[in-house]
Structure formats: C-alpha cells, structure tokens
Design a protein around this motif. Structure first.
Motif, mmCIF file in Angstrom:
data_model
loop_
_atom_site.group_PDB
_atom_site.id
_atom_site.type_symbol
_atom_site.label_atom_id
_atom_site.label_comp_id
_atom_site.label_asym_id
_atom_site.label_seq_id
_atom_site.Cartn_x
_atom_site.Cartn_y
_atom_site.Cartn_z
ATOM 1 N N LYS A 78 13.775 7.508 2.807
ATOM 2 C CA LYS A 78 13.002 7.168 3.198
ATOM 3 C C LYS A 78 11.600 6.689 2.279
ATOM 4 C CE LYS A 78 12.953 11.030 6.688
ATOM 5 N NZ LYS A 78 11.789 12.065 7.520
ATOM 6 N N GLN A 79 12.273 7.247 0.331
ATOM 7 C CA GLN A 79 10.925 5.994 -0.005
ATOM 8 C C GLN A 79 11.290 5.028 -0.195
ATOM 9 O OE1 GLN A 79 13.158 8.585 -0.926
ATOM 10 N NE2 GLN A 79 11.598 10.781 -1.422
ATOM 11 N N ASP A 80 12.137 4.428 0.388
ATOM 12 C CA ASP A 80 12.540 2.389 0.621
ATOM 13 C C ASP A 80 11.695 2.080 1.388
ATOM 14 O OD1 ASP A 80 14.564 1.899 -1.617
ATOM 15 O OD2 ASP A 80 15.692 2.186 -0.278
ATOM 16 N N LEU A 81 10.782 2.968 2.837
ATOM 17 C CA LEU A 81 10.504 2.355 3.686
ATOM 18 C C LEU A 81 9.250 2.623 2.941
ATOM 19 C CD1 LEU A 81 11.394 4.926 6.203
ATOM 20 C CD2 LEU A 81 11.899 3.088 6.436
ATOM 21 N N ASN A 82 8.674 3.056 1.535
ATOM 22 C CA ASN A 82 6.860 3.033 1.368
ATOM 23 C C ASN A 82 7.020 1.591 0.321
ATOM 24 O OD1 ASN A 82 6.467 5.836 2.530
ATOM 25 N ND2 ASN A 82 7.085 6.418 1.277
ATOM 26 N N ARG A 83 7.924 1.210 0.126
ATOM 27 C CA ARG A 83 7.888 0.046 -0.322
ATOM 28 C C ARG A 83 6.808 -1.294 0.238
ATOM 29 N NH1 ARG A 83 12.557 -1.714 -3.401
ATOM 30 N NH2 ARG A 83 14.501 0.026 -3.398
ATOM 31 N N GLU A 84 5.649 -1.561 -1.216
ATOM 32 C CA GLU A 84 5.247 -2.162 -0.325
ATOM 33 C C GLU A 84 5.629 -3.716 -0.043
ATOM 34 O OE1 GLU A 84 2.005 -3.084 -3.364
ATOM 35 O OE2 GLU A 84 1.669 -0.777 -3.023
ATOM 36 N N VAL A 85 4.499 -4.323 1.426
ATOM 37 C CA VAL A 85 5.812 -5.748 1.696
ATOM 38 C C VAL A 85 4.749 -6.854 1.687
ATOM 39 C CG1 VAL A 85 6.947 -7.082 3.149
ATOM 40 C CG2 VAL A 85 7.724 -4.996 2.632
ATOM 41 N N VAL A 86 4.753 -8.375 1.374
ATOM 42 C CA VAL A 86 3.843 -8.895 1.792
ATOM 43 C C VAL A 86 4.605 -10.445 2.133
ATOM 44 C CG1 VAL A 86 2.414 -11.086 1.015
ATOM 45 C CG2 VAL A 86 2.790 -8.802 -0.160
ATOM 46 N N LYS A 87 4.745 -10.542 3.376
ATOM 47 C CA LYS A 87 5.061 -11.104 4.487
ATOM 48 C C LYS A 87 3.835 -12.310 5.278
ATOM 49 C CE LYS A 87 5.690 -10.515 8.939
ATOM 50 N NZ LYS A 87 5.828 -11.981 9.407
ATOM 51 N N ALA A 88 4.455 -13.373 5.193
ATOM 52 C CA ALA A 88 3.575 -14.874 5.119
ATOM 53 C C ALA A 88 3.948 -15.168 6.243
ATOM 54 C CB ALA A 88 3.857 -15.531 3.906
ATOM 55 N N ASP A 89 2.925 -15.596 7.302
ATOM 56 C CA ASP A 89 2.896 -15.941 8.560
ATOM 57 C C ASP A 89 4.595 -17.002 8.852
ATOM 58 O OD1 ASP A 89 1.666 -18.350 7.000
ATOM 59 O OD2 ASP A 89 0.250 -18.572 8.885
ATOM 60 N N SER A 90 4.782 -17.369 7.266
ATOM 61 C CA SER A 90 5.869 -18.755 7.927
ATOM 62 C C SER A 90 7.551 -17.252 7.272
ATOM 63 C CB SER A 90 5.832 -19.836 7.066
ATOM 64 O OG SER A 90 5.819 -19.097 5.525
#
Length: 441
Positions: A93-105
C-alpha cells in the motif's frame, strides 16, 4: 497571465520550486468558461518544478455556480531526445502513495488486467498511483447509467472490471504499472532515492517516426547536404555556433559546439550553452563515433584524493554505480559530461541533495531528508579521500572513458571490461536489428 508574460519578456524564470517560505508566490487566476454549466468559473495556474524532474504547469478549474472542478498538468519543458518507460511492481500500500507525473502523451498499462489508457485520451496529471486508479474508475463509471439503459450486458461487464480496479487498492495481489511516454516527460517517484529502487525499472527508447508525428515533431526524411569546407579536419579547428533557447528561462541563447580528441580514447563533441538573460550555463558531451560492438564497464578503486583529478567522459547512455553506497545513477541521468571524477561526484550530490526540493519545503519528511543529507556527506568523504570505494561506469554503448594516469602502462587501480550487450540493452540503444554486433539473445 500578465505576470507570466511579463516574466517571459524579461527573460526571468517563472518556474519556482515549491516552498512554504515564499509568501508572495501565488497562482495566476483567470476567469474562464465552465464546460459543465456554461457559466463563468475560475482557472488557477501554478508554474513549479518537480524533484528529479522538470518544470510543469498545474491548472485547476472551479465553478462557483455548479461546483464542477477539474485539475490537470502540462509539461513546460521540451520534448526529450528519447522516450521513457517506467515499469513498477506495486507490492504494498506504500507503493500506492508514490507520486506520478503522467503527461498527456503517455500510455498507462496494467498487464495483469489487460488494461490500457491510450496516449492523448486523458489530460496530463500530477497524482499518486492510487489517484491514477481512482481516475480510471471515475472515467469508466461516468457513462454507466446511459450504458445500462442501452446495453445492460456491457454495463455489467464494465462494473465487473471497475471492481477489479478497485480491488487493486486492497493489495491482495501484486500488480504491474507501466507508464510509457515517447515525449520523455512523465515521471514515477523513487522513494528510496538516491539508492536504486528494486521495484522500479526505468528504460529510455528511441521514438519511432509515427511517435514523432503524434508529438508534432517533423521527421527528417533525408540528411541535409554537408556544406562545402565543413570536413572533419576543419571541424577540429573550429568552434561551431547555432541558435537555441535557454532551458531555464526560454530566452534566446547560443550553443557552442567543438570536436575534441581525447588521448587514448576517441573524438567527442562538446556543446556548451550560456544564457545572457538569466546566467544559466549548461554543457553536454556526445560521442563523436558510432556505438561500439561491445559494452564497456570501467571500475576504479579510489585510493587517494589525487584520483579526483582524473579526466572522465560519461556518455548519455552510461550508468554510474558506487556499490558501497548502494547507489546507482541510471542511463541518461545528468546527460553526457566531460569533466573530472570530482566534478561528476559533485554533480551527483547536487542532483540528489543540494537541488532536491524533497530535502526542504512542503515535500520533505525527516527520514528522507536525513537519508539524503547523509548520502551527501558520504560523497564529500569520497572526494576528500576518506572512503575506500569502487567507482563504476557501465556503458552498454562503449562510449565512456576514465583517464589512466599511468598510460600507456596499465593502471593498477583501474579495470576495463568489455561485454556483450543483452537484448534489452540493444533495445535501449535503438539497436533493433538482431543481426547487430553485440547482440546476446
């Protein structure tokens, strides 16, 4: 918007690192049309930087009439020279808190569910892995009422799939998250930085012509004819200059390029950019030759402070490893550099500690800060010659170099190994022809 435009005209950098200390730093507000009720709402724009990443624009819309809200991000940086693919084994569940930047591409995949969000079907987002799952669930639920009336069987199947996505958050089973972005502008957090994240695999790839077209990059069908007099000998004796834009403030700047021969190695191309507007300086090195038939692994046993003066060429395909610190700097990080061993170690410290907003401000926490500061102290000890470590340059393209101070005699503290590349390494280097020298099935 006027404040942003004014900064751009003056050549100042409008992108500010997140900090609770900057009380004057406020988002720009713009009145705009609500696409839900068609009344006027408010859009707020914030220009900021992401740690270990680059500049982004965060926009948030809110309507006071119908209370509809929406947030998205856009990359404010340039399209990178290579695409990037993050493959994460989500194990807790700690992995679910990882920050993610997802570009539209970017394309998002969960292979275990045969689930895919194609590129350009969602706006860019700054979220967590749990947030990505919630957004996918929300998107599937949006038209369920209409589907249930038109085709109940399809709606029931989608309900089943939505429940599978929700079950992923309970972490009863591990799953894999893949984010593949040909623009190179997406990002997945490594919470154990600067150590290597065993659950996260980051690979870079050469874009296809179709991907270049989707990104709006015009592919060159053929090479331009080389102007008369620009032969190899004249390039060695001349500094070439071409126009570009500053990577910090986007003001017009000039990049100088020179072909340099490194003794006992090969020729390299050094490029340096100096911005007169904001004073930002960059330098980058690219190999002047082709990819070698074999990869190269260079290992130096650092025994004396004088080792810090050794000349070093790190190509953009080279990884840096310091086993005693459990540290690995992946391919393409820091780009290509021609410097000294001390210079590269200082650049590594700057990347992971000095210029890392995770160490201070709103994004910091005590455990992470202590770990990164301790890592920086160990880098200082290595530079001072107080730590006995192995320093490794691992370049599958074979285009990196570390000076042998005993040349032409062997260096007792330096070993150079040649190895056959794996299929995955050939893929990373864009060598897709399986007949290529150095292919290892």
């Amino acid at each position: 918007m006027s404040a942003i435009a004014e900064n751009k005209v003056r050549g100042e950098n409008p992108f500010t690192e997140l900090s609770a200390d900057n009380e004057n730093w406020q988002p720009t507000e713009v009145e705009s049309l609500c696409m839900n009720c068609y009344d006027n709402g408010t859009t707020r724009l914030l220009l900021t930087k992401i740690p270990f990443f680059k500049e982004i624009i965060i926009s948030s819309f809110n309507c006071d009439h119908c209370h509809w809200a929406n947030t998205e991000i856009q990359s404010a940086g340039r399209i990178q020279t290579q695409g990037i693919c993050y493959t994460l084994k989500v194990r807790s569940k700690q992995d679910l808190n990882r920050e993610v930047v997802k570009a539209d591409s970017a394309t998002t995949k969960i292979p275990e569910l045969d689930f895919e969000i194609p590129a350009f079907t969602q706006k860019g987002s700054l979220s967590t892995i749990e947030g990505l799952l919630d957004r996918a669930v929300s998107g599937l639920e949006q038209d369920q009422a209409a589907r249930r009336e038109a085709d109940p069987a399809v709606a029931d199947k989608i309900d089943e799939f939505i429940q599978k996505l929700k079950d992923l958050k309970d972490m009863e089973n591990e799953f894999t998250l893949v984010i593949e972005d040909p623009s190179g502008n997406s990002f997945v957090e490594n919470p154990v930085a600067p150590q290597k994240d065993e659950a996260l695999t980051v690979t870079r790839f050469t874009r296809s012509e179709q991907q270049d077209q989707k990104l709006g990059i015009k592919a060159e069908d053929e090479l331009e004819e080389e102007p008369a007099g620009n032969d190899l000998e004249s390039m060695r004796n001349e500094v070439l200059q071409f126009s570009t834009n500053c990577s910090e403030c986007n003001a017009p700047a000039a990049t100088n390029m020179k072909l340099v021969s490194i003794p006992h190695f090969k020729e390299v191309i050094i490029m340096a950019t100096n911005c007169d507007d904001c004073g930002h300086r960059t330098n980058e090195v690219k190999s002047g030759g082709a990819t070698e038939e074999l990869g190269t692994k260079i290992t130096l046993h650092i025994t004396d402070p004088s080792d810090m003066t050794r000349d070093l060429l790190k190509s953009e395909t080279c990884a840096v490893v310091i086993p005693e610190l459990e540290f690995e700097l992946g391919m393409a990080a820091l780009g290509g550099k021609f410097t000294t061993l001390e210079g590269l170690l200082k650049d590594i410290k700057d990347l992971t500690v000095s210029k890392n907003p995770f160490v201070s401000g709103d994004s910091s926490n005590s455990d992470r800060t202590e770990k990164l500061v301790a890592f920086g102290d160990k880098i200082d000890e290595i530079i001072a010659g107080k730590m006995d470590v192995q320093f490794i340059l691992d370049d599958p393209a074979g285009n990196s170099y570390l000076q042998n101070v005993y040349a032409p005699d062997p260096d007792p503290e330096l070993t150079v190994e040649k190895y056959t590349r794996t299929f995955e390494q050939n893929e990373d280097l864009g060598l897709n022809d399986m007949s290529t020298e150095g292919y290892n099935p």
